[in-house]
Write a protein that holds these residues in place. Structure first.
Motif, PDB file in Angstrom:
ATOM      1  N   ARG A  65       0.853  -1.120  -0.121  1.00 11.05           N
ATOM      2  CA  ARG A  65      -0.026  -0.036  -0.095  1.00 11.05           C
ATOM      3  C   ARG A  65       0.932   1.265  -0.069  1.00 11.05           C
ATOM      4  NH1 ARG A  65      -0.483   1.826   5.391  1.00 11.05           N
ATOM      5  NH2 ARG A  65       0.097   0.029   6.717  1.00 11.05           N
ATOM      6  N   PRO A  66       0.438   2.260  -0.865  1.00 12.55           N
ATOM      7  CA  PRO A  66       1.300   3.520  -0.898  1.00 12.55           C
ATOM      8  C   PRO A  66       1.287   4.152   0.453  1.00 12.55           C
ATOM      9  CG  PRO A  66       0.033   3.182  -2.763  1.00 12.55           C
ATOM     10  CD  PRO A  66      -0.554   2.145  -1.861  1.00 12.55           C
ATOM     11  N   LEU A  67       2.358   4.863   0.995  1.00 17.51           N
ATOM     12  CA  LEU A  67       2.111   5.709   2.042  1.00 17.51           C
ATOM     13  C   LEU A  67       2.437   6.994   1.590  1.00 17.51           C
ATOM     14  CD1 LEU A  67       4.558   3.857   4.325  1.00 17.51           C
ATOM     15  CD2 LEU A  67       2.265   3.809   4.450  1.00 17.51           C
ATOM     16  N   SER A  68       3.099   7.211   0.093  1.00 17.65           N
ATOM     17  CA  SER A  68       3.019   8.520  -0.323  1.00 17.65           C
ATOM     18  C   SER A  68       1.714   8.823  -0.942  1.00 17.65           C
ATOM     19  CB  SER A  68       4.273   8.729  -1.433  1.00 17.65           C
ATOM     20  OG  SER A  68       5.402   8.478  -0.915  1.00 17.65           O
ATOM     21  N   GLU A  69       1.362  10.099  -1.104  1.00 17.54           N
ATOM     22  CA  GLU A  69       0.252  10.576  -1.630  1.00 17.54           C
ATOM     23  C   GLU A  69       0.542  10.556  -3.147  1.00 17.54           C
ATOM     24  OE1 GLU A  69      -1.654  14.098  -0.418  1.00 17.54           O
ATOM     25  OE2 GLU A  69      -1.767  13.420   1.579  1.00 17.54           O
ATOM     26  N   ASP A  70      -0.443  10.245  -4.109  1.00 16.00           N
ATOM     27  CA  ASP A  70      -0.151  10.041  -5.462  1.00 16.00           C
ATOM     28  C   ASP A  70       0.771   9.547  -5.620  1.00 16.00           C
ATOM     29  OD1 ASP A  70      -0.314  10.635  -8.053  1.00 16.00           O
ATOM     30  OD2 ASP A  70      -0.526  12.644  -8.500  1.00 16.00           O
ATOM     31  N   PHE A  71       0.704   8.285  -5.736  1.00 20.60           N
ATOM     32  CA  PHE A  71       2.134   7.403  -5.681  1.00 20.60           C
ATOM     33  C   PHE A  71       2.707   7.405  -7.017  1.00 20.60           C
ATOM     34  CE2 PHE A  71       4.118   3.062  -5.530  1.00 20.60           C
ATOM     35  CZ  PHE A  71       4.924   3.388  -4.570  1.00 20.60           C
ATOM     36  N   PRO A  72       2.103   7.366  -8.381  1.00 21.75           N
ATOM     37  CA  PRO A  72       2.640   7.351  -9.404  1.00 21.75           C
ATOM     38  C   PRO A  72       3.561   8.589  -9.584  1.00 21.75           C
ATOM     39  CG  PRO A  72       0.363   6.506  -9.848  1.00 21.75           C
ATOM     40  CD  PRO A  72       0.485   7.031  -8.396  1.00 21.75           C
ATOM     41  N   GLU A  73       2.802   9.760  -9.189  1.00 21.04           N
ATOM     42  CA  GLU A  73       3.554  11.121  -9.238  1.00 21.04           C
ATOM     43  C   GLU A  73       4.771  11.141  -8.271  1.00 21.04           C
ATOM     44  OE1 GLU A  73       4.709  14.653 -10.454  1.00 21.04           O
ATOM     45  OE2 GLU A  73       3.286  13.170 -11.421  1.00 21.04           O
ATOM     46  N   ALA A  74       4.604  10.518  -7.211  1.00 19.00           N
ATOM     47  CA  ALA A  74       5.802  10.402  -6.203  1.00 19.00           C
ATOM     48  C   ALA A  74       6.876   9.748  -6.756  1.00 19.00           C
ATOM     49  CB  ALA A  74       5.274   9.772  -4.930  1.00 19.00           C
ATOM     50  N   LEU A  75       6.689   8.603  -7.502  1.00 19.04           N
ATOM     51  CA  LEU A  75       7.801   7.735  -8.126  1.00 19.04           C
ATOM     52  C   LEU A  75       8.226   8.723  -9.204  1.00 19.04           C
ATOM     53  CD1 LEU A  75       6.178   4.326  -8.570  1.00 19.04           C
ATOM     54  CD2 LEU A  75       8.207   4.883  -7.306  1.00 19.04           C
TER      55      LEU A  75
END
Length: 207
Positions: A118-128
């Motif tokens: 589960r992502p911990l960063s918001e907007d996971f694709p954008e965080a990557l």
């Protein structure tokens, strides 16, 4: 959009361009996300020209992938180099076997660990895309929070990207924890070692 959103139409072009699907048993890929919306991850051991671990996270309808030479560590003090590779199809989560000699990435592959995340960063694709993403793994072997951080590259003309994969200091952290010897490690799917998978593939080829 969640971590398992729809991928771009050309997301697998680099992956497909590198492979001859009449010669390799690797999946061509349909790009369909998980039916239940749960994001998954896989860690494969790849005995190619250089032994390494492949760390893959489901995001945007593909498996975002990094080559991790020493493998993921459960110890927060261990910063592991992770070199990004081409996006892989979701079906690659289950791939285990031998990539034929002469093909890209020739060598034996086993699934060392698998599970959900589960992502911990918001907007996971954008965080990557921005170069820093945190997530929680629920695997058979890897558990707890991890972070992927780009420390080199990622812009125009500034060299190949390089990232760090680091365990977060949480209740799942293991001090002095070590990634097992790849040659002795066993598949999370079948319990086989690299040597056993290679031997069985060779035996099938003799029939």
């Amino acid at each position: 959009m969640g971590a398992a959103g729809a991928g771009r139409p050309d997301a697998l072009k680099r992956y497909r361009d590198k492979r001859h699907f009449g010669k390799t048993t690797e999946p061509r890929g349909k790009g369909a996300p998980s039916g239940d919306g749960t994001a998954r991850f896989v860690v494969q051991i790849h005995d190619a020209s250089t032994m390494h671990f492949d760390f893959r996270l489901e995001a945007e309808g593909v498996l975002k992938s990094w080559s991790v030479p020493k493998g993921p560590s459960p110890d927060p003090r261990e910063k592991r180099l992770a070199m990004p590779t081409e996006d892989h199809p979701l079906e690659y989560r289950e791939f285990e076997g031998v990539i034929a000699s002469g093909e890209y990435g020739a060598g034996t592959v086993i699934v060392w660990d698998e599970g959900t995340y589960r992502p911990l960063s918001e907007d996971f694709p954008e965080a990557l895309r921005r170069g820093h993403a945190t997530f929680w793994l629920d695997g058979a072997k890897l558990r707890g929070g991890y972070a992927l951080t780009r420390f080199r590259g990622g812009g125009d003309g500034d060299g190949r990207e390089a990232w760090l994969l680091v365990k977060q200091d949480d209740e799942r952290a293991v001090r002095e924890g070590r990634t097992p010897d790849p040659q002795r490690a066993r598949s999370a799917q079948t319990g086989r070692t690299l040597k056993q998978v290679a031997a069985e593939d060779e035996g099938d080829g003799d029939r």
